[in-house]
Design a protein around this motif. Structure first.
Motif, PDB file in Angstrom:
ATOM      1  N   GLN A   1       0.933  -1.191  -0.090  1.00 15.81           N
ATOM      2  CA  GLN A   1      -0.035  -0.153  -0.031  1.00 15.81           C
ATOM      3  C   GLN A   1       0.894   1.282  -0.099  1.00 15.81           C
ATOM      4  O   GLN A   1       2.002   1.156   0.430  1.00 15.81           O
ATOM      5  N   ARG A   2       0.340   2.254  -0.268  1.00 23.22           N
ATOM      6  CA  ARG A   2       1.036   3.548  -0.411  1.00 23.22           C
ATOM      7  C   ARG A   2       1.323   4.052   1.088  1.00 23.22           C
ATOM      8  O   ARG A   2       0.761   3.706   1.973  1.00 23.22           O
TER       9      ARG A   2
ATOM     10  N   SER B   1       0.705   8.203  -6.450  1.00 25.48           N
ATOM     11  CA  SER B   1      -0.366   8.364  -6.387  1.00 25.48           C
ATOM     12  C   SER B   1      -1.453   7.652  -6.737  1.00 25.48           C
ATOM     13  O   SER B   1      -2.838   7.822  -6.070  1.00 25.48           O
ATOM     14  N   ASN B   2      -1.119   6.517  -7.349  1.00 29.54           N
ATOM     15  CA  ASN B   2      -2.122   5.768  -7.948  1.00 29.54           C
ATOM     16  C   ASN B   2      -2.067   4.139  -7.856  1.00 29.54           C
ATOM     17  O   ASN B   2      -2.355   3.254  -8.348  1.00 29.54           O
TER      18      ASN B   2
ATOM     19  N   ASP C   1      -3.041   2.241  -5.071  1.00 26.43           N
ATOM     20  CA  ASP C   1      -4.202   1.730  -4.618  1.00 26.43           C
ATOM     21  C   ASP C   1      -5.296   1.429  -5.903  1.00 26.43           C
ATOM     22  O   ASP C   1      -6.104   0.262  -5.591  1.00 26.43           O
ATOM     23  N   SER C   2      -5.017   2.134  -6.764  1.00 28.59           N
ATOM     24  CA  SER C   2      -6.100   1.960  -7.737  1.00 28.59           C
ATOM     25  C   SER C   2      -5.597   1.193  -9.054  1.00 28.59           C
ATOM     26  O   SER C   2      -6.048   0.912 -10.014  1.00 28.59           O
ATOM     27  N   LEU C   3      -4.189   0.624  -9.103  1.00 27.69           N
ATOM     28  CA  LEU C   3      -3.676  -0.107 -10.045  1.00 27.69           C
ATOM     29  C   LEU C   3      -4.047  -1.465 -10.397  1.00 27.69           C
ATOM     30  O   LEU C   3      -3.945  -1.762 -11.711  1.00 27.69           O
TER      31      LEU C   3
ATOM     32  N   ARG D   1      -5.687  -2.689 -14.046  1.00 29.41           N
ATOM     33  CA  ARG D   1      -5.814  -1.433 -14.806  1.00 29.41           C
ATOM     34  C   ARG D   1      -4.553  -1.814 -15.949  1.00 29.41           C
ATOM     35  O   ARG D   1      -3.440  -2.683 -15.636  1.00 29.41           O
TER      36      ARG D   1
END
Length: 747
Positions: free
Chosen positions: A507-508, A593-594, A596-598, A601
C-alpha cells in the motif's frame, strides 16, 4: 567698460523679430515662454533674462546694455551677461548687428562649442583676462582636423528624421471623429474600459505571464512587427488628435530611425502655447491614452476568443500596446511622453536641462571647487530637478548601454559601427569636451599646471586605479548554482511493456524491506512472443547442425548467426518477463499517487508504477554551467560549506561535492526545466522525439544530506547554492550582460 576713440566699435545685438514672448506663472513665479516662429522652438526665460532680451534692439551696444541693467537694479556680472547673450545667439534668437573685426558674426558662427561663444561674447564686454606669462601662446581647443568633419555625421548614424507630410489637415479629419475621446464623457468611458481590463488581466495573471514568455516566438515576428508599427501610428495619432482638440497646430509627421529601429513622430511643439497645464498633459499623454485603449480592447478580445492563433495574437497586442508602452513612453526618466508630463506637473520646463546643469555644477564644486552659478530654479524644485537628473543619467546609461550592445550583437558589422558611433557621441566626445573645459578653466602655473589641472589629474589617476582594481581583484559578490532536492538512490518502478496489473501486494506509504514483492504484472502477448522466439531459436540451432553435417558450412554459419540473434532476443524478453514481477531493490517507503487503484488496470510501456525511497535520505543535485566550473571546483577543494536557499525562504548548508566529469544536455530533473518553472533554458531535441534538452551543457554534482536536514526539505524543491566568485568584478558584469543578450538572441 569704456573704450577710447582708436578702438574698434563695440558690437550691438538685435533680437530676432520672429521671437514672441508669453508671460506665465510657473511655481508661483513669473516666467516668460519665448517662441521662435521660424524654428518652432520654445525657450523659458526668467524675469531678468526677459528684460535683457527685450533690451536687445540693435541700438544699444553691449557696454550700454550693461549700464542700463545696473541702473535698473539687475546686478548681473559681465560674465553672466556675456554667457546669456552667447546662448541667445547660439539658439538663433539674436544676431550680431555689427562688431569689431576680431569678433564678427562669421567668427562667432565658426565657434564649435558653447565655451568658445561665451569667451568671444565676454571679449565684447572687455572682461579682464587672467594674468599669465607673456611667452605663453594663446590656448585653443585641441585640433581635430578631418575628424571634426566625421563627428558632424555621428548623430546621423544614430538617428535620422525624415518628414513626410504636414499633419495639421490629417489631424483635423481625425479629430472630427475621435476628438470626443478627450472630453469628460470620453475620459469616463476610457477609465471604465482600462479598469475592467486591468481586473481581467489581474484575475488571469498566470495565463498572461505564459503569453509573455512566448512573446519572442520567431513564428510571430512578422505579424508582431506589423502590430508594433500600427500601435505606434495609433500612438502618434493620439498626440495629433489631442493637440487639435485643444486648438494647437500640428506640424510635420514623419518617420525616424533610431539605431535602425523605425519610429513614427508628429510635431506638436506648439502645445507650449497653451496656458492650462491639464491641456498640455493631455496632449503629452495622448499617445499612451490611445494605446492603452487598444490594449484594453485586446485584453477583452483575448478573453472572448477561443484557444488558437487569434487568442495568442490578442495577448501579444495587449503586451505591446499596454505594458511595453508604459515602460518606454510613460517612463519619466526617458525624454519621451512621461518626461514632458512630469515637467508640466512639477512646473519645471526643460527639466532635464535644469537638473543636469545643477547636478553638474554641484559635482564640479565638490570635486574641483568651481563656484556654482546662480540657480535658475527655487525651492524644492532645485533638489527635485537634480535628483531626476541623477536617476535619468543612471537609467539611460543602462538603457543606452543595453541598446548599443544589443545592436552590436544583432546587426553584426553595421551594428558594431553604430555601437562605436553611440559610444563616441554619448560618452567619449562629451567627456573630452568636459575635460578640456576643466583643463582650460584657468591659466597654467608652475610646470604647466594649476589648481584645477592638478585635481583633474588626481581624479583621472584615481579612476584608472579603481578600474585596475575592478579588473584584477576578485568580485565581492557570490555566484549562484541551481540545485534541486531529490531522494537518494530512489527506486522508480516502470512497466517494462504494455501489460495489465495483476496484483499489488503493498500500500501507499508502507515501509518495505529490500527484496519485498511489490507488484505482479501480466502480459500474455509478451510470453507468447517469447515462446515463439524460443521455438525459432530451437529451429535455427537444428538447421545449423543439419547443414554442418551436410558439409554446407556457409548455410550452417548463417543459421548459427541467426540463432545467436534469436538467443539475445529471448534473453531480452526473459528480462522483460522477469520485470513483470516488481521487487523492492532497497528499503524504504512506497510512494505513488495511483498505487491503490492499479490492480486490474492496463498500463503502457514506461508507465511509472510506484517509487521506493526514504525521506530520511535526501540529496542535492547541483547543475553547474561551464563558466561556473572553476569557481565551484575551488569551493569544493577548500571544503567550504555553502549556503543553499530553497524556494519558500528555507535555508540549509551543505558542502559541495565533486563534479562528475561529463557534461549533459539532457534535463537532469524535470523540475529544473524552464517549461516547468525551473531556472534552466530548454529547447526541443534535434532528433524530433518531442523531448526537451538543455540549451547549453551543464555538469552535475550530487551532495548527500544528513538525516536531520533531509527531514526538513521536500523532494522536488528548487533552490540556489551560493559559492564565492573568483572573477574580477568587471569580468562578472561583462559575462552577465553577454549571457543576457545571448539568451535574448536565442529567444
Amino acid at each position: 567698460m569704456s573704450s577710447d576713440a582708436n578702438s574698434p566699435s563695440m558690437p550691438t545685438v538685435i533680437l530676432d523679430p520672429e521671437v514672441t514672448f508669453v508671460a506665465r506663472e510657473i511655481g508661483g513665479h513669473t516666467s516668460y515662454m519665448s517662441h521662435h516662429e521660424a524654428t518652432g522652438k520654445f525657450f523659458q526665460l526668467g524675469p531678468e533674462e526677459y528684460r535683457v532680451a527685450s533690451l536687445l534692439d540693435g541700438v544699444r551696444d553691449v557696454p550700454e546694455l550693461f549700464e542700463t541693467l545696473r541702473s535698473e537694479g539687475i546686478e548681473w556680472s559681465t560674465e553672466e551677461l556675456a554667457k546669456f547673450i552667447a546662448q541667445l545667439i547660439k539658439a538663433n534668437l539674436a544676431v550680431i548687428k555689427h562688431g569689431p573685426p576680431r569678433c564678427d558674426a562669421s567668427s562667432l558662427a565658426a565657434a564649435t562649442t558653447s565655451s568658445e561663444i561665451e569667451d568671444r561674447a565676454s571679449h565684447w564686454l572687455e572682461v579682464p583676462e587672467p594674468i599669465s606669462d607673456a611667452d605663453t601662446p594663446p590656448q585653443s581647443p585641441p585640433p581635430l582636423g578631418a575628424f571634426a568633419t566625421l563627428l558632424r555625421y555621428l548623430p546621423l548614424m544614430i538617428s535620422q528624421r525624415i518628414p513626410l507630410v504636414r499633419g495639421d489637415r490629417i489631424a483635423t479629419v481625425l479629430e472630427r471623429y475621435l476628438g470626443r475621446a478627450f472630453d469628460a464623457s470620453g475620459i469616463a468611458v476610457w477609465m471604465l474600459l482600462v479598469a475592467s481590463s486591468l481586473c481581467l488581466v489581474y484575475g488571469h495573471a498566470d495565463s498572461f505571464a505564459s503569453e509573455l514568455r512566448q512573446m519572442f516566438d520567431p513564428a510571430l515576428w512578422p505579424i508582431l512587427l506589423l502590430v508594433w508599427i500600427v500601435a505606434k501610428l495609433i500612438h502618434e495619432a493620439g498626440h495629433a488628435i489631442a493637440a487639435k482638440h485643444h486648438g494647437v497646430r500640428v506640424g510635420q509627421v514623419g518617420i525616424m530611425f533610431f539605431l535602425l529601429a523605425p519610429l513614427a513622430y508628429v510635431d506638436v511643439t506648439d502645445a507650449w502655447k497653451l496656458r492650462r497645464r491639464f491641456q498640455r498633459v493631455q496632449i503629452a499623454l495622448g499617445g499612451v491614452y490611445f494605446e492603452l485603449a487598444v490594449a484594453s480592447l485586446a485584453a477583452w478580445a483575448w478573453w472572448f476568443l477561443p484557444d488558437g492563433y487569434s487568442k495568442h495574437l490578442a495577448a501579444q497586442i495587449f503586451l505591446i500596446a499596454g505594458p511595453a508602452t508604459l515602460l518606454v513612453n510613460a517612463n519619466p526618466l526617458l525624454r519621451l511622453d512621461g518626461y514632458y508630463v512630469l515637467s508640466d506637473l512639477t512646473e519645471i520646463p526643460n527639466l532635464r536641462m535644469h537638473g543636469r546643469r545643477q547636478l553638474g555644477a554641484w559635482l564640479q564644486n565638490i570635486f574641483f571647487g568651481i563656484p556654482q552659478p546662480r540657480p535658475w530654479l527655487v525651492g524644492w524644485r532645485v533638489w527635485f530637478a537634480s535628483l531626476h537628473a541623477g536617476c535619468s543619467i543612471v537609467f539611460q546609461m543602462v538603457w543606452m548601454g543595453g541598446l548599443v550592445l544589443g545592436v552590436a550583437m544583432w546587426a553584426r558589422g553595421l551594428g558594431i559601427l553604430l555601437a562605436i558611433a553611440g559610444v563616441l557621441m554619448w560618452f567619449v566626445i562629451p567627456t573630452i569636451r568636459w575635460t578640456w573645459k576643466i583643463w582650460m578653466l584657468h591659466p597654467a602655473e608652475r610646470f604647466g599646471l594649476n589648481h584645477y589641472r592638478r585635481r583633474l589629474l588626481f581624479f583621472a589617476s584615481l579612476l584608472v586605479c579603481v578600474f585596475q582594481q575592478l579588473g584584477t581583484v576578485s568580485s565581492p559578490f557570490d555566484r549562484r548554482v541551481a540545485v534541486v532536492v531529490r531522494f537518494q538512490d530512489e527506486q522508480v518502478a516502470r512497466s517494462p511493456s504494455d501489460a495489465f496489473v495483476e496484483s499489488v501486494f503493498v500500500q501507499r506509504s508502507q515501509f518495505v524491506e529490500q527484496g519485498t514483492l511489490l507488484m505482479r504484472l501480466s502480459d500474455p502477448e509478451l510470453r507468447i512472443k517469447r515462446d515463439q522466439k524460443a521455438d525459432d531459436l530451437e529451429i535455427a540451432e537444428l538447421q545449423s547442425i543439419q547443414f554442418r553435417r551436410q558439409g554446407e558450412l556457409a548455410k550452417s554459419a548463417a543459421y548459427r548467426e541467426n540463432a545467436n540473434a534469436l538467443r539475445r532476443q529471448v534473453a531480452e524478453l526473459d528480462h522483460q518477463i522477469s520485470q513483470l514481477t516488481v521487487v523492492a531493490l532497497r528499503s524504504g517507503y512506497v510512494l505513488g499517487s495511483n498505487v491503490d487503484s492499479l490492480p486490474g488496470r492496463f498500463v503502457p510501456a514506461g508507465y511509472e508504477l510506484l517509487r521506493v525511497s526514504d525521506p530520511h535520505e535526501m540529496e542535492l543535485l547541483a547543475v553547474v554551467a561551464e563558466h561556473d566550473v572553476d569557481a565551484y571546483e575551488q569551493v569544493h577543494k577548500r571544503g567550504d560549506s555553502s549556503r543553499v536557499r530553497l524556494r519558500g525562504g528555507q535555508t540549509i548548508h551543505a558542502k559541495p561535492a565533486s563534479l562528475r566529469s561529463r557534461a549533459y544536455r539532457t534535463v537532469m530533473h524535470p523540475a529544473l526545466a524552464a517549461t516547468a518553472g525551473g531556472p534552466l533554458a530548454v529547447e526541443p531535441a534535434l532528433d524530433g522525439s518531442g523531448e526537451m534538452r538543455l540549451v547549453q551543457p551543464y555538469l552535475e554534482s550530487v551532495t548527500k544530506l544528513d538525516p536531520i536536514t533531509s527531514t526538513e526539505v521536500r523532494a522536488g524543491q528548487l533552490g540556489t547554492m551560493t559559492i564565492r566568485d573568483n572573477r574580477p568584478l568587471l569580468s562578472r558584469i561583462y559575462n552577465a550582460v553577454r549571457t543576457d543578450f545571448e539568451k535574448l538572441g536565442r529567444s
